[in-house]
Each structure stands twice: as C-alpha cells, then as structure tokens.
Design a protein around this motif. Structure first.
Motif, PDB file in Angstrom:
ATOM      1  N   THR A 115      41.779 -53.867 -80.789  1.00 38.77           N
ATOM      2  CA  THR A 115      43.236 -53.797 -80.857  1.00 38.77           C
ATOM      3  C   THR A 115      44.003 -54.314 -79.646  1.00 38.77           C
ATOM      4  O   THR A 115      45.153 -53.934 -79.457  1.00 38.77           O
ATOM      5  N   SER A 116      43.421 -55.135 -78.819  1.00 37.36           N
ATOM      6  CA  SER A 116      44.225 -55.685 -77.721  1.00 37.36           C
ATOM      7  C   SER A 116      45.451 -56.397 -78.299  1.00 37.36           C
ATOM      8  O   SER A 116      45.449 -56.820 -79.458  1.00 37.36           O
ATOM      9  N   ILE A 117      46.494 -56.503 -77.513  1.00 38.16           N
ATOM     10  CA  ILE A 117      47.716 -57.179 -77.959  1.00 38.16           C
ATOM     11  C   ILE A 117      47.396 -58.588 -78.445  1.00 38.16           C
ATOM     12  O   ILE A 117      47.850 -59.028 -79.506  1.00 38.16           O
ATOM     13  N   GLU A 118      46.584 -59.276 -77.652  1.00 35.39           N
ATOM     14  CA  GLU A 118      46.246 -60.665 -77.995  1.00 35.39           C
ATOM     15  C   GLU A 118      45.446 -60.752 -79.286  1.00 35.39           C
ATOM     16  O   GLU A 118      45.655 -61.649 -80.104  1.00 35.39           O
ATOM     17  N   ALA A 119      44.506 -59.809 -79.480  1.00 38.05           N
ATOM     18  CA  ALA A 119      43.684 -59.827 -80.691  1.00 38.05           C
ATOM     19  C   ALA A 119      44.536 -59.596 -81.935  1.00 38.05           C
ATOM     20  O   ALA A 119      44.349 -60.256 -82.970  1.00 38.05           O
ATOM     21  N   ARG A 120      45.488 -58.689 -81.857  1.00 39.15           N
ATOM     22  CA  ARG A 120      46.334 -58.417 -83.018  1.00 39.15           C
ATOM     23  C   ARG A 120      47.271 -59.590 -83.312  1.00 39.15           C
ATOM     24  O   ARG A 120      47.564 -59.890 -84.469  1.00 39.15           O
ATOM     25  N   GLU A 121      47.713 -60.267 -82.260  1.00 33.99           N
ATOM     26  CA  GLU A 121      48.534 -61.463 -82.479  1.00 33.99           C
ATOM     27  C   GLU A 121      47.725 -62.557 -83.169  1.00 33.99           C
ATOM     28  O   GLU A 121      48.205 -63.227 -84.089  1.00 33.99           O
ATOM     29  N   LYS A 122      46.477 -62.743 -82.729  1.00 37.99           N
ATOM     30  CA  LYS A 122      45.593 -63.728 -83.367  1.00 37.99           C
ATOM     31  C   LYS A 122      45.334 -63.346 -84.820  1.00 37.99           C
ATOM     32  O   LYS A 122      45.287 -64.209 -85.706  1.00 37.99           O
ATOM     33  N   LEU A 123      45.157 -62.058 -85.061  1.00 32.26           N
ATOM     34  CA  LEU A 123      44.872 -61.572 -86.406  1.00 32.26           C
ATOM     35  C   LEU A 123      46.001 -61.906 -87.374  1.00 32.26           C
ATOM     36  O   LEU A 123      45.767 -62.481 -88.446  1.00 32.26           O
ATOM     37  N   ILE A 124      47.231 -61.572 -86.994  1.00 32.93           N
ATOM     38  CA  ILE A 124      48.379 -61.825 -87.867  1.00 32.93           C
ATOM     39  C   ILE A 124      48.575 -63.323 -88.082  1.00 32.93           C
ATOM     40  O   ILE A 124      48.828 -63.786 -89.200  1.00 32.93           O
TER      41      ILE A 124
END
Length: 307
Positions: A287-296
């Motif tokens: 759930t890092s900020i960057e990971a969630r941005e990549k996910l979306i």
C-alpha cells in the motif's frame, strides 16, 4: 459506459479521476456480500479489489463486459463463469514490488532490533532512571554473514534477494512451484532452508502446494532466535502453530497477511504470552502511495485497452 468501484476505501486517498474519462462512475467505499448484486446489476465495468464476484451475480448483470481486479490475485472472481459468459477479467501485476520489498525490511528491522522493547523502555522512563547511557539487554545481530532463506523466488522474492545480498546475506531459496530457478542463488529443499536460515521471508501465492506449508511440525525445524516473515498470503503459515510456538521457543514472526482478513478478534495470535516476538500488520505491504498510484493507473489502462 457505467463503471462501478466496489471497495474504493482500499485505495485510500489515491486520485481516481482517470475513471471519469470513460463514462459515469459510481464509487462505493465498501461493499458487503448482500450489496454486490444491486451495485453491479447495470454496470458495464466493475472494479474490485477483494469483493467477490460470483457466477450468479454475473448472470444477473446483463450489461457487464469487464471486471477489473485491482490486485494481482484473481481468486475473488469466478473465472470459469466469466469465460462462459464472455466477460473479460483483467488484473494488475508488478505494481507493488518495491512497496512489498520495503515492508519486508521494515518488519525485519522491527523484530531484529527489538523495537518493541527499546521504544517502551525509553517512553516508560526506565532508561531515564537507569543511570546508564545504553541498554544492551536485548542484543541484535547483523544481516551480514547470515543465511537468508526465501520461499517463493518470483519477482518480489528476487528483489528481496537482491537487497538482502547488498546487506551481505547469503541467500538460499525454495521454489514452491518447482519451476523457478536461479543461477545467482542456491536452490534448496524446504527442510534445509528451515534448518539453516537465520531469516526466512515468504513471497509465494496460496495454492494447494503452499496451504499450511509451515505447520507446527515444520516450524520445529527453525533455528533458535530465527525470524520468519510472511508477506505472501495468509494460510501459508499455520497461525495456530505460530501462536503456540512463540510461547515455547525464542522465535520471531512478522505477519502482514492472514488466513482470514481482517484478523478475527478471537485469533490466538492476539493472545500470546510473548507479544514482543510477533509483529502483525494489517495487509499493508502493497500500500505505499506510489504502489497505489501505479495500481489505479494500470486499472484505467486495462479499461482503455478493452475499449
């Protein structure tokens, strides 16, 4: 086009505006089992992280063309039914590797450095009243020169191995599928990995080969004071066995995933006599900020590609 997001709360404050470019968007923070059918009935696209989509629900959603799973695993969707009904299912892979690797080391350092104890001893003023400038009552070891065993040498496992090597660890691995190999790291059988590793990290999927892979009997083979971290899937380690063994031996476990999530309040993990040997986090490694941005961004890309 109507797009329905079923469990947006799992994305936190991540910007979801990319969905607006495709049509009308309905965003639900959480969706219960009883609410799913009503919410997806008229949807063309459904985005789910962990909400289960069944065959019956798909059959009753005549406009549904695409299910986007906002995760790598797709076990929450009846894939066979989707295929029969002509509904495309897309997932996202590789978005959280750096985040999971980072959390792996975060969990390790917490347990290895006895952070539970040292934080408490300072905040309780015990250190202030000790008369000594230091406290060496809970010694920690260095990673350098230690054996680090990895269960599951996929993309995340390989990156953990790379970082562990940078710290000077000797990395060995066990392939749960039997398909992964490496010219860089030594492949071993499971019992050797358990018996020889000072640190063990799990980065494997849950399947018939990994279910309860580490049960009470297997955990008995661990070296004294070794550390085991599960960042794969709940169910790979027998949680009852972990709760029992941390009160019998000086072993340390870090669990970010659980067999049932959220972790039941009655779980034996929450009632151990030696909680300092357990570090439990609520499935946050991804759930890092960057990971969630990549996910979306990847989910929106999946919708675009389908269009």
């Amino acid at each position: 086009m109507k797009i329905v997001l079923l469990d947006a709360l799992t994305f936190g404050e991540t910007n979801l505006s990319c969905f607006d470019t495709f049509g009308d968007v309905e965003v639900y923070q959480k969706t219960s089992v009883d609410e799913t059918q009503k919410r997806i009935k008229d949807a063309n696209v459904v985005v789910t992280n962990k909400v289960v989509i069944t065959k019956e629900q798909m059959q009753n959603s005549s406009e549904l063309k695409l299910i986007c799973v906002a995760a790598t695993g797709v076990n929450n969707v009846d894939l066979q039914a989707a295929k029969e009904l002509g509904i495309e299912v897309k997932n996202v892979a590789g978005y959280s590797t750096d985040s999971v690797v980072q959390h792996t080391f975060s969990m390790l350092f917490y347990l290895m450095g006895h952070s539970f104890y040292y934080d408490k001893v300072v905040k309780s003023k015990e250190y202030s009243n000790s008369g000594l400038f230091t406290d060496v009552s809970h010694p920690f070891f260095e990673i350098k020169g230690k054996t680090w065993g990895i269960i599951g040498l996929g993309s995340i496992g390989r990156e953990v191995a790379r970082v562990a090597t940078a710290f000077g660890a000797n990395v060995i691995f066990y392939s749960t599928s039997g398909r992964n190999s490496s010219g860089e790291f030594e492949q071993v059988v499971l019992h050797r990995l358990l018996e020889s590793s000072d640190i063990i990290t799990i980065h494997a999927p849950l399947n018939e080969k990994t279910k309860n892979l580490l049960n009470y009997e297997k955990l008995q083979h661990l070296k004294e004071k070794s550390i085991v971290l599960n960042l794969g899937r709940g169910g790979i380690i027998d949680e009852d066995a972990v709760a029992q063994i941390v009160d019998e031996r000086e072993l340390y476990f870090g669990l970010d995933v659980f067999e049932k999530e959220p972790l039941p309040a009655q779980s034996p993990l929450l009632g151990v006599e030696n909680p300092q040997r357990l570090y439990l986090t609520p499935h946050i490694a991804w759930t890092s900020i960057e990971a969630r941005e990549k996910l979306i961004a990847s989910v929106c890309q999946n919708i675009q590609e389908s269009l």
